[in-house]
Every structure is written in structure tokens, then in C-alpha cells.
Design a protein around this motif. Structure first.
Motif, PDB file in Angstrom:
ATOM      1  N   THR A   2     -58.478   7.757  40.697  1.00  0.00           N
ATOM      2  CA  THR A   2     -59.162   8.527  41.727  1.00  0.00           C
ATOM      3  C   THR A   2     -59.617   7.604  42.840  1.00  0.00           C
ATOM      4  O   THR A   2     -59.300   6.419  42.870  1.00  0.00           O
ATOM      5  CB  THR A   2     -60.373   9.239  41.114  1.00  0.00           C
ATOM      6  N   GLN A   3     -60.423   8.157  43.738  1.00  0.00           N
ATOM      7  CA  GLN A   3     -60.970   7.344  44.813  1.00  0.00           C
ATOM      8  C   GLN A   3     -62.181   6.537  44.359  1.00  0.00           C
ATOM      9  O   GLN A   3     -62.759   5.808  45.160  1.00  0.00           O
ATOM     10  CB  GLN A   3     -61.380   8.230  45.983  1.00  0.00           C
ATOM     11  N   ASP A   4     -62.560   6.642  43.088  1.00  0.00           N
ATOM     12  CA  ASP A   4     -63.704   5.893  42.612  1.00  0.00           C
ATOM     13  C   ASP A   4     -63.474   4.400  42.804  1.00  0.00           C
ATOM     14  O   ASP A   4     -62.367   3.900  42.714  1.00  0.00           O
ATOM     15  CB  ASP A   4     -63.948   6.164  41.119  1.00  0.00           C
ATOM     16  N   THR A   5     -64.560   3.691  43.059  1.00  0.00           N
ATOM     17  CA  THR A   5     -64.469   2.242  43.198  1.00  0.00           C
ATOM     18  C   THR A   5     -64.027   1.638  41.872  1.00  0.00           C
ATOM     19  O   THR A   5     -64.554   1.965  40.810  1.00  0.00           O
ATOM     20  CB  THR A   5     -65.833   1.667  43.614  1.00  0.00           C
ATOM     21  N   LEU A   6     -63.055   0.749  41.945  1.00  0.00           N
ATOM     22  CA  LEU A   6     -62.504   0.122  40.749  1.00  0.00           C
ATOM     23  C   LEU A   6     -63.226  -1.183  40.443  1.00  0.00           C
ATOM     24  O   LEU A   6     -63.666  -1.886  41.357  1.00  0.00           O
ATOM     25  CB  LEU A   6     -61.012  -0.169  40.949  1.00  0.00           C
ATOM     26  N   THR A   7     -63.306  -1.523  39.170  1.00  0.00           N
ATOM     27  CA  THR A   7     -63.834  -2.836  38.791  1.00  0.00           C
ATOM     28  C   THR A   7     -62.743  -3.894  38.866  1.00  0.00           C
ATOM     29  O   THR A   7     -63.031  -5.084  38.958  1.00  0.00           O
ATOM     30  CB  THR A   7     -64.411  -2.812  37.366  1.00  0.00           C
ATOM     31  N   GLY A   8     -61.495  -3.437  38.830  1.00  0.00           N
ATOM     32  CA  GLY A   8     -60.387  -4.382  38.928  1.00  0.00           C
ATOM     33  C   GLY A   8     -59.095  -3.742  38.479  1.00  0.00           C
ATOM     34  O   GLY A   8     -59.074  -2.589  38.023  1.00  0.00           O
ATOM     35  N   ILE A   9     -58.000  -4.455  38.652  1.00  0.00           N
ATOM     36  CA  ILE A   9     -56.699  -4.004  38.189  1.00  0.00           C
ATOM     37  C   ILE A   9     -56.132  -5.051  37.236  1.00  0.00           C
ATOM     38  O   ILE A   9     -56.416  -6.240  37.360  1.00  0.00           O
ATOM     39  CB  ILE A   9     -55.731  -3.753  39.358  1.00  0.00           C
ATOM     40  N   ASP A  40     -61.276  -3.835  30.927  1.00  0.00           N
ATOM     41  CA  ASP A  40     -61.625  -2.553  31.530  1.00  0.00           C
ATOM     42  C   ASP A  40     -60.889  -2.294  32.844  1.00  0.00           C
ATOM     43  O   ASP A  40     -61.107  -1.262  33.484  1.00  0.00           O
ATOM     44  CB  ASP A  40     -63.140  -2.482  31.788  1.00  0.00           C
ATOM     45  N   ALA A  41     -60.031  -3.227  33.237  1.00  0.00           N
ATOM     46  CA  ALA A  41     -59.320  -3.065  34.514  1.00  0.00           C
ATOM     47  C   ALA A  41     -58.267  -1.962  34.401  1.00  0.00           C
ATOM     48  O   ALA A  41     -57.744  -1.677  33.320  1.00  0.00           O
ATOM     49  CB  ALA A  41     -58.658  -4.380  34.900  1.00  0.00           C
ATOM     50  N   PHE A  42     -57.950  -1.344  35.536  1.00  0.00           N
ATOM     51  CA  PHE A  42     -56.929  -0.302  35.546  1.00  0.00           C
ATOM     52  C   PHE A  42     -55.563  -0.959  35.438  1.00  0.00           C
ATOM     53  O   PHE A  42     -55.196  -1.797  36.267  1.00  0.00           O
ATOM     54  CB  PHE A  42     -57.024   0.521  36.832  1.00  0.00           C
ATOM     55  N   ASP A  43     -54.788  -0.583  34.449  1.00  0.00           N
ATOM     56  CA  ASP A  43     -53.504  -1.229  34.151  1.00  0.00           C
ATOM     57  C   ASP A  43     -52.472  -0.874  35.234  1.00  0.00           C
ATOM     58  O   ASP A  43     -52.126   0.287  35.421  1.00  0.00           O
ATOM     59  CB  ASP A  43     -53.015  -0.782  32.775  1.00  0.00           C
TER      60      ASP A  43
END
Length: 394
Positions: A2-9, A40-43
Motif C-alpha cells: 500500500t501507500q503506507d510508509t515502509l520500514t525497508g525492502i 520485517d522488510a517487504f520482500d
């Protein structure tokens, strides 16, 4: 996603081929780590990370996006095309703000986050186009950064109010001063350049000149531009768009290229068709001239072609220049990323710790595949926040 702020990829392929995790904090790249370090990063496995795309030459006020398809209005010369455009523009039902907004959202969907747009300034329009683009720049700031060039589409000397209007444009928000074919349109190289560089000096701004004039005439104009750039200490702040004369085989090309390199004048190209001579990218780069990519006209009175996808534009330039090796395809991409960022003077740009968390994640194994294949599987991240997915704003 989503447009939520990411902690990382996580597990993304970097331009050098390494797999990495990229951590974000407060809208910046906090760390680039070996893959698997950020659970916890988005894969983003199967994607290559690129810096954001940069559009170095576009006309947001000219596009006809948002209107029914307009058949091309032919013109044998630049002057004839200007006249055709004027006749069409008088009846458009949508403002430059509305049409430009449609184009900005399209290019941002593809992954572009910085734009240099020219805006027509002439005796008929006055500053109306500039006023629209200033409003547009503010409205789309969450998607892209916009630079505006005050562009004398109808010439300067042959349209009496324009010199003063250009000064007004620079005083009221335009970032750079433009120019157009000093010989071909105004029939006075020195007079045209006197106004352009005089305004650049007066307002402390950069220059971006359209130069279609070819052959010996175009080479002479390029040499004059380089000379004036050095005289005013504008090295690194001047660009020439198109510069077809550099694609000729005339004996004077080498000396002009050397002068451009010495004055740090950049060349902006859109990878034109074979009806005109495209500047030789590899030769210019080898000589020390910065070469940058731009789309130029997109679905307007000048051309029915174009979509604003700078990844596709990089591939087109690679095709036109017969770039085949991986390293050459990487050069083509750099023209639409890092070289454009340098031309626009962007700070905190790139895939490095401490830079803004702005990037484009493309469904490809490497940079070369991204340029050659132009995948639509993309995620555009701005300030650590997803703004576009699969080439559409989210």
C-alpha cells in the motif's frame, strides 16, 4: 503493498548485481545490508533497484492528454509547426494545468520523480502557461519535483513582448531561461543569445536551449553557446536540447565537442528518428560531454507519439545508438537517471545510505534486462512510501 510508509525492502537486486536489504528511516535510506538482515522488510525478490527516473525535457503545457485523440498536424519546418500549434491551442477545452496534470500522473506512474518542463512564453499567451505550471508543480509535489524553463516558442526578437515576458517569468517562478533556434527562428544568432544569456546572468539561472539548426550553422551556434557559457561562469548550468548538428560528419564537429566539454554544456536528446541526425552519445561521453535523456513532445500538436516512460526512452536511445552490451544498456539508463539528476541539480539522489528513500523497483534480473525488456512490473517508492505500482499511481 500500500501507500503506507515502509520500514525497508528485502532481497532486492542492486545495480551491481548483489542481493541486498534496504532499510528506511524518516524518509531516507538508513542502511544497505546483505539480503536477509531485515526480517520485517517487504520482500522484493526478483526486482532490480534503480534510482528514480528523471525526465530532462518535456512540455507539460503542450500535451493533449485528457482530450480525444488529435490527428497529427503536419508542418515542413519548425516555424510551420509553431503556427499549426497556435491554431489548435486557441480551441482547447482543457487548461495547461489539467492536461499537464494528466501527463504528470502518467509519467510518475512509470517511476519518474523529477521533471524539467519547458513552458511557452509568447506575446499571445503571456505568462498564462507559467501560471498553470506553477500551480501544477505545487499540486503534484508529493509525486514529482518539477523544474520550469521559460521557453520562447515563437522566438524572441520577432515577437516584440517576449524579452520582457521572459524576464517577468523568471521573476515569478520560472527556474531557467530557454531559447529556440537563434538562426532558424529569429535570424539573429547574436541578438537571440544576447537576450538569453543576459537574462541568465541577470537572474542567476541556468539555460536550456532548443537547437534544431543543423550543419555548419548549428555547429556555429553551439560554439557560440559554449563561449558565452564560459564567459559568464555558467559551466554546468547550460544545456542544449536536440543539437542535431553534432550528428553530422562535418570536419568541425570535433572542435565544437571539445568546446562543449570544456564549458560543461550538457546535451539533451530524445532519441529522434532517422530523419534527423542524433548526437553520437558514446563519442560525446568519451569527450567529457554530459548526455541526458528526455521525452520532448508527448501526444501533442508536434507528435502523436510518446508516453513519458523514461525506461522505455532509455531503451529507445539504446536502440538508436546500437547499444547492445550490458554496459551500454547501463549507460542508456544512466541518461534517464543519474545524468538527468546532475543536470537538474538534484541533491540526496541515488541508492546510497543517507540519500532520500526514492527508488524504482523493476521486475528484472539486472539493469540491462530492465532497459531491454521495459517490464511493467514496477514499484515506485518516494520518501520510503509507495506512490506507484505496475505503472499506475496508487
Amino acid at each position: 503493498m500500500t501507500q503506507d510508509t515502509l520500514t525497508g525492502i528485502g532481497s532486492v537486486t542492486m545495480p551491481d548485481g548483489a542481493l541486498a536489504d534496504i532499510a528506511f528511516a524518516e524518509g531516507r535510506i538508513a542502511a544497505i545490508l546483505p539480503a536477509g538482515m531485515l526480517p520485517d522488510a517487504f520482500d522484493m525478490r526478483g526486482h532490480v533497484a534503480l534510482p528514480p527516473l528523471v525526465e530532462a525535457h518535456i512540455h507539460l503545457d503542450k500535451t493533449l492528454l485528457g482530450l480525444p485523440f488529435q490527428s497529427h498536424l503536419p508542418g515542413a519546418t519548425v516555424a510551420e509547426r509553431i503556427a499549426q500549434e497556435k491554431s489548435l491551442r486557441a480551441s482547447l477545452p482543457l487548461s495547461a494545468f489539467e492536461r499537464g496534470n494528466a501527463l504528470v500522473r502518467q509519467v510518475a506512474g512509470y517511476g519518474t520523480q523529477a521533471i524539467r518542463s519547458h513552458v511557452d512564453i509568447d506575446g499571445d499567451l503571456g505568462l498564462s502557461g507559467l501560471e498553470d505550471l506553477l500551480k501544477l508543480r505545487e499540486a503534484v509535489a508529493d509525486l514529482v519535483d518539477v523544474q520550469i524553463v521559460a521557453f520562447p516558442q515563437n522566438g524572441i526578437l520577432r515577437d516584440a513582448p517576449v524579452a520582457d515576458l521572459l524576464a517577468d517569468a523568471l521573476a515569478n517562478g520560472a527556474d531557467l531561461i530557454g531559447g529556440l533556434d537563434p538562426a532558424g527562428i529569429d535570424r539573429d544568432v547574436a541578438g537571440h543569445l544576447d537576450v538569453v544569456f543576459g537574462l541568465a546572468d541577470r537572474f542567476g539561472v541556468g539555460v536550456d536551449i532548443h537547437l534544431h539548426d543543423a550543419g555548419e550553422l548549428g555547429l556555429f551556434e553551439l560554439a557560440e553557446i559554449a563561449k558565452r557559457t564560459e564567459a559568464l561562469g555558467l559551466q554546468g548550468k547550460v544545456a542544449v536540447s536536440h543539437a542535431f548538428a553534432l550528428g553530422s560528419d562535418l570536419p568541425g564537429v570535433g572542435a565544437v565537442v571539445e568546446a562543449l566539454a570544456k564549458a560543461r554544456v550538457s546535451i539533451v536528446t530524445n532519441g529522434p528518428n532517422r530523419m534527423v541526425a542524433m548526437p553520437p552519445v558514446a563519442m560525446l561521453r568519451a569527450a567529457g560531454v554530459e548526455v541526458v535523456a528526455g521525452s520532448d513532445n508527448i501526444r501533442d500538436a508536434w507528435s502523436p507519439h510518446g508516453d513519458g516512460d523514461m525506461l522505455r526512452r532509455a531503451g529507445l536511445i539504446a536502440y538508436m545508438q546500437d547499444f547492445r552490451d550490458d554496459s551500454d544498456l547501463e549507460v542508456a539508463l544512466s541518461m534517464a537517471t543519474s545524468a538527468g539528476a546532475r543536470l537538474l541539480g538534484l541533491t540526496d539522489y541515488g541508492l546510497a545510505e543517507g540519500a532520500r528513500a526514492d527508488m524504482l523497483l523493476v521486475g528484472a534480473s539486472c539493469v540491462a534486462e530492465a532497459v531491454a525488456g521495459v517490464p511493467m512490473q514496477r514499484v515506485s517508492v518516494r520518501g520510503g512510501r509507495v506512490i506507484a505500482r505496475d505503472c499506475a499511481i496508487v
